[in-house]
Scaffold this motif. Sequence first.
Motif, short mmCIF file in Angstrom:
data_model
loop_
_atom_site.label_atom_id
_atom_site.label_comp_id
_atom_site.label_asym_id
_atom_site.label_seq_id
_atom_site.Cartn_x
_atom_site.Cartn_y
_atom_site.Cartn_z
N UNK B 133 0.81 -1.22 0.00
CA UNK B 133 0.00 0.00 0.00
C UNK B 133 0.84 1.27 0.00
N UNK B 137 0.21 4.07 -2.66
CA UNK B 137 -0.16 5.43 -2.27
C UNK B 137 0.79 6.43 -2.91
N UNK B 140 -0.12 6.76 -6.40
CA UNK B 140 -1.43 7.41 -6.59
C UNK B 140 -1.32 8.92 -6.50
N UNK B 141 -0.26 9.45 -5.89
CA UNK B 141 -0.11 10.91 -5.94
C UNK B 141 0.89 11.31 -7.02
N UNK B 235 2.71 7.60 21.72
CA UNK B 235 1.56 8.48 21.92
C UNK B 235 1.86 9.88 21.40
N UNK B 236 0.79 10.56 21.01
CA UNK B 236 0.94 11.93 20.55
C UNK B 236 -0.12 12.79 21.21
N UNK B 238 -2.11 16.05 20.82
CA UNK B 238 -2.37 17.06 19.81
C UNK B 238 -2.45 18.46 20.40
N UNK B 239 -2.25 19.45 19.56
CA UNK B 239 -2.45 20.82 19.97
C UNK B 239 -3.91 20.99 20.36
N UNK B 241 -6.24 22.98 19.81
CA UNK B 241 -7.28 23.52 18.92
C UNK B 241 -8.13 22.44 18.26
N UNK B 242 -7.65 21.18 18.31
CA UNK B 242 -8.38 20.15 17.58
C UNK B 242 -9.60 19.67 18.35
N UNK B 245 -14.62 15.44 15.91
CA UNK B 245 -15.75 15.64 15.00
C UNK B 245 -16.96 14.92 15.58
N UNK B 246 -18.03 15.61 15.69
CA UNK B 246 -19.27 14.97 16.16
C UNK B 246 -20.17 14.82 14.96
N UNK B 247 -20.61 13.59 14.75
CA UNK B 247 -21.46 13.36 13.59
C UNK B 247 -22.88 13.86 13.91
N UNK B 250 -29.05 14.35 10.71
CA UNK B 250 -29.90 15.33 10.04
C UNK B 250 -31.34 15.24 10.55
#
Lengths: 248, 250
Positions: B133, B137, B140-141, B235-236, B238-239, B241-242, B245-247, B250
């Motif tokens: 892969x 990948x 593919x770019x 482990x990371x 994140x900053x 600001x992230x 995402x809440x789905x 509708x």
Amino acid sequence: MSKNIISIRSLKKSFGCNEILKGVNYEINEGDVACIIGPSGSGKSTFLRCINLLERPDSGEIIYEGKNVLAEEYNVNQYRSKVGMVFQQFNLFNNLNVLENCTVGPVKVLKKDPEESKKIAMKFLSQVQMSGFADAKPKQLSGGQKQRVAIARALTMNPKVLLFDEPTSALDPETVGEVLKVMKNLASLGLTMIIVTHEMAFAKDVSNKIAFMDGGVICEEGHPNEILVNPKNERTKNFLFRFIVGES
Amino acid sequence: MERTFLEWISYILQNYGSWFLRGTGVTLLISFLGTAVGFLIGLAFASIRSMPLPHNRIKKQLMKFVNFLITCYVEIFRGTPMMVQAIVMYFGMQEFMGINFSPTVAGIIIVSVNTGAYMVEVVRGGIDSIDMGQMEAAKSIGMSHWQAMIYVILPQTIRNILPATCNEFIINIKDTSVLNVISVTELFFVTKSVKGAIYRTYETFIVAAVIYFILTITITRIIRQLEKRIDGTKKFTPASSTMPIVFVKK
């Protein structure tokens, strides 16, 4: 009528004596969000991989902007940089961090300015809500996060068409939502996409056409409402039986 | 006057310490350069071998011929002892080609091509171990085969083959001792000279053994640290600001 981007004519592909694609015809116009559905082993993924030449078709034509990309002298790498791909297994470059994953293409392939590429990459990363992870390595991310980065990576190449090969199949039900939301956003922005998926509800919501593939050919093609709600082909009916019952 | 074992050791170190030091230096130089050049040979040849065969018939035949040459190189240099290669190459070049290398330069060349033959196979295994892969990948770019190799595949391969390269380095440190047959003044050659000067075989070679061991164990530790550094943390954080995402339904 919108402009035709890719037309595919009688595309055939075999692996050994196993014929996977038996003459597929397909048209993609600008702004199309096209879903391809069908049972496993029907040739959907192979078809998608043929479009971006990860598999070289045995015969047929793929016409992109008036030229057959299967011609010997055609610049395949340039074509691929215009036709992005998002994989089921994400395939982020493991040796690069998130930001580098998104800049390596523009800088090395499109020969763009590194600083400018970073800015563009950060824009797309924040679009998929991953800007805070710019310095993270792929192995530090969850599946859903990886896939969102993979989408951002494809977008930084400014592709004419984006191919999705079952982008949510390797994800758990919760993270599927994050990725589908990102894809919905892209669809609403007018990006041309071809999506191989098993997410029928998603296909119905976002796509403007659906093709049902089985046994290496496209059995039925049309508007989501026609195909998903009122299929004519017997094979399509059987395949969608559970979905249609669930909907009504 | 009869000396004890330790007295002999201290006598050797005091009087011949600088000899041993110089021998150690030559051993390190040859094995380091040999491993480094062999590593590069391995990367280059294995990358060439990994290229997909072109569609053009002439290019295809040419490619097959190049692959054949690489196979010959690997088989010949893996299939014969380095001591024999050293003698054949060193004296062969003098006699038939009139090329007169210093023994040390000849030693570096021999260790390099010998290590290269092993490294071609090690790198091939490393490239094969990278998920398909990654190459897909990269393609593919729009990357070419070589761009994909340089920016994506080989960096991961190098990380994966570090332990095998470390092995090769350690083997080279020990195996440079066979270069004494072409009078390279490496550690083993020096040890033999010291033995000849003082007629104490056991004590002299104990000193050599300890030096060899210190060299190899140090290199093992250094490469292990290098691996850890490349691997980074699991482990990371994140900053801030992230947002997740809440789905939204509708």
